[in-house]
Write a protein that holds these residues in place. Structure first.
Motif, PDB file in Angstrom:
ATOM      1  N   LYS A  38       0.877  -1.174   0.000  1.00 30.71           N
ATOM      2  CA  LYS A  38       0.000   0.000   0.000  1.00 30.71           C
ATOM      3  C   LYS A  38       0.912   1.221   0.000  1.00 30.71           C
ATOM      4  O   LYS A  38       1.442   1.629   1.032  1.00 30.71           O
ATOM      5  CB  LYS A  38      -0.936  -0.038   1.215  1.00 30.71           C
ATOM      6  CG  LYS A  38      -1.919  -1.203   1.131  1.00 30.71           C
ATOM      7  CD  LYS A  38      -2.796  -1.310   2.367  1.00 30.71           C
ATOM      8  CE  LYS A  38      -3.905  -2.337   2.206  1.00 30.71           C
ATOM      9  NZ  LYS A  38      -3.451  -3.696   1.979  1.00 30.71           N
ATOM     10  N   CYS A 161     -10.227   4.287   6.188  1.00 28.49           N
ATOM     11  CA  CYS A 161      -8.914   3.700   6.509  1.00 28.49           C
ATOM     12  C   CYS A 161      -9.041   2.212   6.836  1.00 28.49           C
ATOM     13  O   CYS A 161      -8.220   1.406   6.394  1.00 28.49           O
ATOM     14  CB  CYS A 161      -8.260   4.455   7.664  1.00 28.49           C
ATOM     15  SG  CYS A 161      -7.626   6.083   7.183  1.00 28.49           S
ATOM     16  N   ARG A 162     -10.098   1.843   7.584  1.00 31.35           N
ATOM     17  CA  ARG A 162     -10.301   0.429   7.917  1.00 31.35           C
ATOM     18  C   ARG A 162     -10.548  -0.398   6.656  1.00 31.35           C
ATOM     19  O   ARG A 162      -9.997  -1.489   6.494  1.00 31.35           O
ATOM     20  CB  ARG A 162     -11.492   0.275   8.881  1.00 31.35           C
ATOM     21  CG  ARG A 162     -11.112   0.448  10.331  1.00 31.35           C
ATOM     22  CD  ARG A 162     -12.168  -0.117  11.273  1.00 31.35           C
ATOM     23  NE  ARG A 162     -13.460   0.522  11.130  1.00 31.35           N
ATOM     24  CZ  ARG A 162     -13.811   1.656  11.739  1.00 31.35           C
ATOM     25  NH1 ARG A 162     -12.952   2.287  12.522  1.00 31.35           N
ATOM     26  NH2 ARG A 162     -15.009   2.164  11.569  1.00 31.35           N
ATOM     27  N   THR A 165      -7.273  -0.689   4.667  1.00 33.58           N
ATOM     28  CA  THR A 165      -6.315  -1.559   5.358  1.00 33.58           C
ATOM     29  C   THR A 165      -6.691  -3.026   5.126  1.00 33.58           C
ATOM     30  O   THR A 165      -5.824  -3.888   4.967  1.00 33.58           O
ATOM     31  CB  THR A 165      -6.292  -1.247   6.872  1.00 33.58           C
ATOM     32  OG1 THR A 165      -5.960   0.135   7.032  1.00 33.58           O
ATOM     33  CG2 THR A 165      -5.251  -2.072   7.592  1.00 33.58           C
ATOM     34  N   ASP A 168      -6.992  -6.492   0.148  1.00 36.04           N
ATOM     35  CA  ASP A 168      -5.821  -7.382   0.043  1.00 36.04           C
ATOM     36  C   ASP A 168      -5.055  -7.238  -1.265  1.00 36.04           C
ATOM     37  O   ASP A 168      -4.185  -8.046  -1.578  1.00 36.04           O
ATOM     38  CB  ASP A 168      -6.230  -8.850   0.277  1.00 36.04           C
ATOM     39  CG  ASP A 168      -7.263  -9.330  -0.732  1.00 36.04           C
ATOM     40  OD1 ASP A 168      -7.572  -8.561  -1.666  1.00 36.04           O
ATOM     41  OD2 ASP A 168      -7.752 -10.460  -0.584  1.00 36.04           O
ATOM     42  N   TYR A 180      -4.245   8.496   7.385  1.00 32.38           N
ATOM     43  CA  TYR A 180      -4.162   7.573   6.246  1.00 32.38           C
ATOM     44  C   TYR A 180      -2.721   7.067   6.091  1.00 32.38           C
ATOM     45  O   TYR A 180      -2.475   5.874   5.918  1.00 32.38           O
ATOM     46  CB  TYR A 180      -4.630   8.290   4.972  1.00 32.38           C
ATOM     47  CG  TYR A 180      -4.500   7.448   3.728  1.00 32.38           C
ATOM     48  CD1 TYR A 180      -5.527   6.614   3.311  1.00 32.38           C
ATOM     49  CD2 TYR A 180      -3.330   7.482   2.959  1.00 32.38           C
ATOM     50  CE1 TYR A 180      -5.403   5.825   2.176  1.00 32.38           C
ATOM     51  CE2 TYR A 180      -3.193   6.699   1.828  1.00 32.38           C
ATOM     52  CZ  TYR A 180      -4.239   5.868   1.436  1.00 32.38           C
ATOM     53  OH  TYR A 180      -4.104   5.085   0.321  1.00 32.38           O
ATOM     54  N   GLU A 183      -2.010   4.673   9.097  1.00 34.05           N
ATOM     55  CA  GLU A 183      -2.802   3.439   9.246  1.00 34.05           C
ATOM     56  C   GLU A 183      -2.839   2.563   7.988  1.00 34.05           C
ATOM     57  O   GLU A 183      -2.914   1.349   8.085  1.00 34.05           O
ATOM     58  CB  GLU A 183      -4.242   3.783   9.656  1.00 34.05           C
ATOM     59  CG  GLU A 183      -4.330   4.330  11.068  1.00 34.05           C
ATOM     60  CD  GLU A 183      -5.762   4.551  11.518  1.00 34.05           C
ATOM     61  OE1 GLU A 183      -6.703   4.093  10.819  1.00 34.05           O
ATOM     62  OE2 GLU A 183      -5.943   5.202  12.557  1.00 34.05           O
ATOM     63  N   VAL A 184      -2.838   3.197   6.814  1.00 33.59           N
ATOM     64  CA  VAL A 184      -3.040   2.433   5.577  1.00 33.59           C
ATOM     65  C   VAL A 184      -1.725   2.164   4.849  1.00 33.59           C
ATOM     66  O   VAL A 184      -1.450   1.035   4.446  1.00 33.59           O
ATOM     67  CB  VAL A 184      -4.026   3.160   4.631  1.00 33.59           C
ATOM     68  CG1 VAL A 184      -4.210   2.357   3.341  1.00 33.59           C
ATOM     69  CG2 VAL A 184      -5.378   3.378   5.315  1.00 33.59           C
ATOM     70  N   THR A 186       1.796   1.178   3.754  1.00 29.83           N
ATOM     71  CA  THR A 186       2.900   0.340   4.242  1.00 29.83           C
ATOM     72  C   THR A 186       4.234   0.914   3.757  1.00 29.83           C
ATOM     73  O   THR A 186       5.282   0.646   4.327  1.00 29.83           O
ATOM     74  CB  THR A 186       2.760  -1.114   3.742  1.00 29.83           C
ATOM     75  OG1 THR A 186       2.663  -1.108   2.308  1.00 29.83           O
ATOM     76  CG2 THR A 186       1.518  -1.764   4.324  1.00 29.83           C
TER      77      THR A 186
END
Length: 200
Positions: A38, A161-162, A165, A168, A180, A183-184, A186
């Protein structure tokens, strides 16, 4: 080079110079994505983030077999404002598919009223969530998002955001939203006039 079946390489993107109308914005860009990363790109206004995102998308559309979902800044253009969210998400009338649409809308905090009123009456944040639900229901494997939270209230951002996240697949985005990015994303890159630098 873009996704080769059986490998985890999704994108290997290089650009000597990024320019608009002969004005050089930045140079020496290289972005490599392996597996379901991400990625978020930050940078000053006018540095060329949206232009870069479009070039990455063009490359993926041209060379990748993966299904791509795109949310531009003016995402209202991609919605049919006369339809209701339920009509927009599910055109076949299939009972299971309708249930799925209702479930997704509910999980994104749409009220019953909002599910059945024309899209043009929804807030900017609800429209953005609707487009995102459509991409997820369409089983997109790569999401390309240009500032996805910019029309969101502080209450709505956590919901988005959930959902992102939990997604996949691969996300390539531009964002200035600290929540963002924390939390999101990577991986975070900063775009400057000297190129793209990995900072997370």
């Amino acid at each position: 080079a873009v996704h080769v079946p059986g490998s985890k390489q999704i994108l290997d993107f290089s650009l000597e110079v990024l320019q608009i109308a002969n004005k050089q914005l930045t140079k020496q860009i290289h972005l490599s994505i392996k597996g379901p990363e991400k990625v978020a790109i930050i940078g000053e206004n006018g540095i060329g983030k949206t232009t870069l995102l479009k070039k990455i998308m063009d490359e993926l559309v041209q060379y990748s077999s993966l299904k791509i979902g795109y949310m531009p800044q003016n995402y209202e253009d991609r919605l049919d404002s006369t339809k209701t969210p339920v009509q927009y998400l599910e055109r076949t009338g299939n009972k299971d598919a309708m249930t799925k649409a209702y479930t997704h809308l509910g999980s994104m905090k749409f009220t019953k009223d909002e599910m059945h009123q024309p899209i043009k009456h929804l807030s900017g944040g609800q429209k953005a969530k609707l487009l995102l639900i459509k991409m997820i229901l369409d089983q997109c494997e790569i999401l390309i998002l240009d500032e996805p939270t910019r029309n969101f209230s502080p209450l709505t951002t956590p919901v988005l955001c959930r959902a992102l996240t939990a997604f996949d697949g691969v996300i390539i985005s531009i964002s200035h939203d600290r929540r963002y990015l924390h939390e999101v994303a990577t991986t975070v890159y900063e775009l400057t006039s000297d190129g793209l630098t990995k900072i997370k």
